[in-house]
Design an enzyme around this catalytic site. Structure first.
Site, short mmCIF file in Angstrom:
data_model
loop_
_atom_site.label_atom_id
_atom_site.label_comp_id
_atom_site.label_asym_id
_atom_site.label_seq_id
_atom_site.Cartn_x
_atom_site.Cartn_y
_atom_site.Cartn_z
CE LYS A 1 -2.13 2.61 2.96
NZ LYS A 1 -1.27 4.02 2.54
CB CYS B 1 13.20 8.05 9.43
SG CYS B 1 13.62 7.32 8.54
CD GLU C 1 11.98 3.45 9.24
OE1 GLU C 1 12.56 4.29 10.21
OE2 GLU C 1 12.31 3.82 8.12
CD GLU D 1 10.44 11.72 12.42
OE1 GLU D 1 10.86 11.63 11.64
OE2 GLU D 1 8.88 11.83 12.81
#
Length: 475
Positions: free
Chosen positions: A173, A281, A247, A380
């Site tokens: 996806k 990331c 992750e 973040e």
């Protein structure tokens, strides 16, 4: 040029979607439509899972799987320019980053696992005190792979390649923002002769993702994305006792030791703290600098950020392209405003570039006088924003680096690599580099704490798609 798709890749064929809903992908640099794809839903996910369960891929010998994977890599390489340019148009990734990230690295990963497949001991006999036990490595089954928009091809291949090597099948996806490039991956799979149903691709939003995670025919979930979404997926998989690899996010530290060459370090941080416009990331967005060299370090990093060229992501000279969407840019801007409110000092950037009136651009931004407890140092941001934080001594630097809910990456900068490695060993993180940062396809990649569960890449990445069986043989 626009890219129009009216079908989904399921069961080795292009098939009509279950509904007429359409997803429009917007070009990040111009805010104009780039193309359309169907918006997949729960019914499409169900068809894709059933297609994945109907194959005999697990029975194909490992050497034959490897040959097909090699053909897959060649088919992707034949589409190098198209893939790299399309991803840059979709999410704003500078083309000089897109070429390695969306073609070179994915094909290297595919070939690595193709080579590993026939080398892996799928059966081995172990001799214990009670006799012989035959240990079998078996494919876990159908994998639901969910990938984000920032590095769509490599993050997909970090799941596809080891799963194929293990004999698993997949339902991928892709994110809606980068759904177009997934169609090129499907075309390459067809050309390579990947058997029908082994790889199925259904672009979709939250409904499709939830349907994939909850589907009873899925044996494992592999997800890359936000920590918030990862927690929800982990809860769902935990309820079903289903294996999952996550992750997730990061807020990594770059520790500049007191013996480092500040000018050289600042120059190198351009690729470590601002990769892919900060939408990475593993970006080192907390720069920890020795207090007695703080002003020097802050000035050098400010100068580096000022020198980065902001512009068209398809221009090879561009360092910083646009962010992926208007909504994402607004999110990053809110963090910049919050940083100002919390008392951090803006030394460069913080605004939209005056010379670019179209596209979701944002200037590279550096904050000084940052306390590690500030929101901009803990959460973040996922944009071109770096915080420079002072520390008193090495112990303090290590403590600051570890004072984070995340633990994905990091770097240590020093003139003494052995000292740097000793400091790196003390950081609570899944990956860390000394005087640089590079992902190694032969070594495990992943995070600690809120940065994830499990590992990708290396032999460990293949293990994530294998389940073990012990057969106790008669003496």
């Amino acid at each position: 040029m626009t890219h129009e798709s009216t079908s989904l890749f399921i069961g080795g064929r292009w098939v009509a979607p279950s509904s007429g809903e359409v997803n429009t992908v917007i070009r990040a640099a111009t805010e104009e439509p780039l193309g359309t794809t169907p918006l997949g839903g729960a019914e499409d996910i169900d068809r894709a899972v059933h297609a994945a369960r109907s194959t005999t891929w697990s029975q194909v010998p490992a050497g034959e799987r490897a040959d097909i994977m090699e053909a897959f890599a060649k088919a992707i390489e034949a589409r190098t320019d198209e893939l790299a340019r399309l991803v840059s148009a979709e999410n704003g990734m500078p083309i000089k980053t897109s070429m390695p990230a969306n073609v070179l690295f994915p094909t290297a990963v595919l070939r690595y696992y193709a080579a590993l497949a026939p080398q892996t001991p799928w059966e081995e006999d172990r001799f214990g005190p009670g006799g012989v036990t035959r240990v079998l490595r078996e494919p876990v089954g159908v994998v639901g792979a969910i990938v984000p928009w920032n590095y769509p091809q490599i993050l997909a291949m970090m799941k596809i390649a080891p799963a194929l090597a293990a004999g698993c099948t997949l339902v991928l996806k892709p994110a809606l923002e980068t759904a177009l490039d997934a169609n090129i991956l499907a075309e390459a799979a067809i050309e390579a002769g990947l058997p029908a149903g082994v790889l199925n691709i259904v672009p979709g939003g939250m409904e499709a993702g939830q349907a994939l995670v909850a589907h009873q025919g899925v044996d494992k979930i592999a997800f890359t994305g936000s920590t918030t979404a990862g927690r929800a997926i982990a809860a769902s998989c935990g309820e079903r006792l289903r294996p999952v690899t996550l992750e997730l996010g990061g807020k990594s530290a770059a520790i500049i030791l007191d013996d480092a060459d500040i000018a050289a370090t600042a120059a190198a941080l351009a690729d470590v703290s601002f990769p892919n416009n900060g939408m990475t990331c593993f970006s080192c967005t907390r720069v920890l600098a020795p207090a007695h060299r703080y002003a020097e370090t802050l000035d050098a990093i400010t100068e580096m950020a000022s020198s980065l060229r902001v512009g068209d992501p398809l221009d090879p000279a561009t360092d910083i392209g646009p962010l992926v969407s208007a909504r994402h840019r607004e999110r990053v801007e809110r963090y910049i405003s919050l940083g100002r409110e919390e008392g951090a000092r803006l030394t460069v950037g913080g605004d939209r570039p005056a010379h670019l009136d179209r596209g979701w651009y944002l200037q590279p931004t550096v904050f000084g006088d940052v306390d590690n407890g500030m929101t901009i140092a803990q959460e973040e941001i996922f944009g071109p924003v770096v915080c420079v934080i002072p520390y008193e001594n090495e112990e303090h630097a290590v403590a600051l680096a570890n004072d984070s809910s995340y633990g994905l990456a990091g770097t240590v900068w020093t003139s003494d690599p052995q000292r740097g490695a000793a400091v790196a060993n003390r950081i609570d993180t899944g990956t860390i580099g000394v005087n640089g940062y590079r992902m190694d396809i032969t070594s495990p990649y992943g995070g600690n704490k809120a940065s994830g569960l499990g590992r990708e890449l290396g032999p460990e990445g293949l293990d994530a798609y294998v389940q073990m069986k012990s057969v106790y043989l008669p003496a």
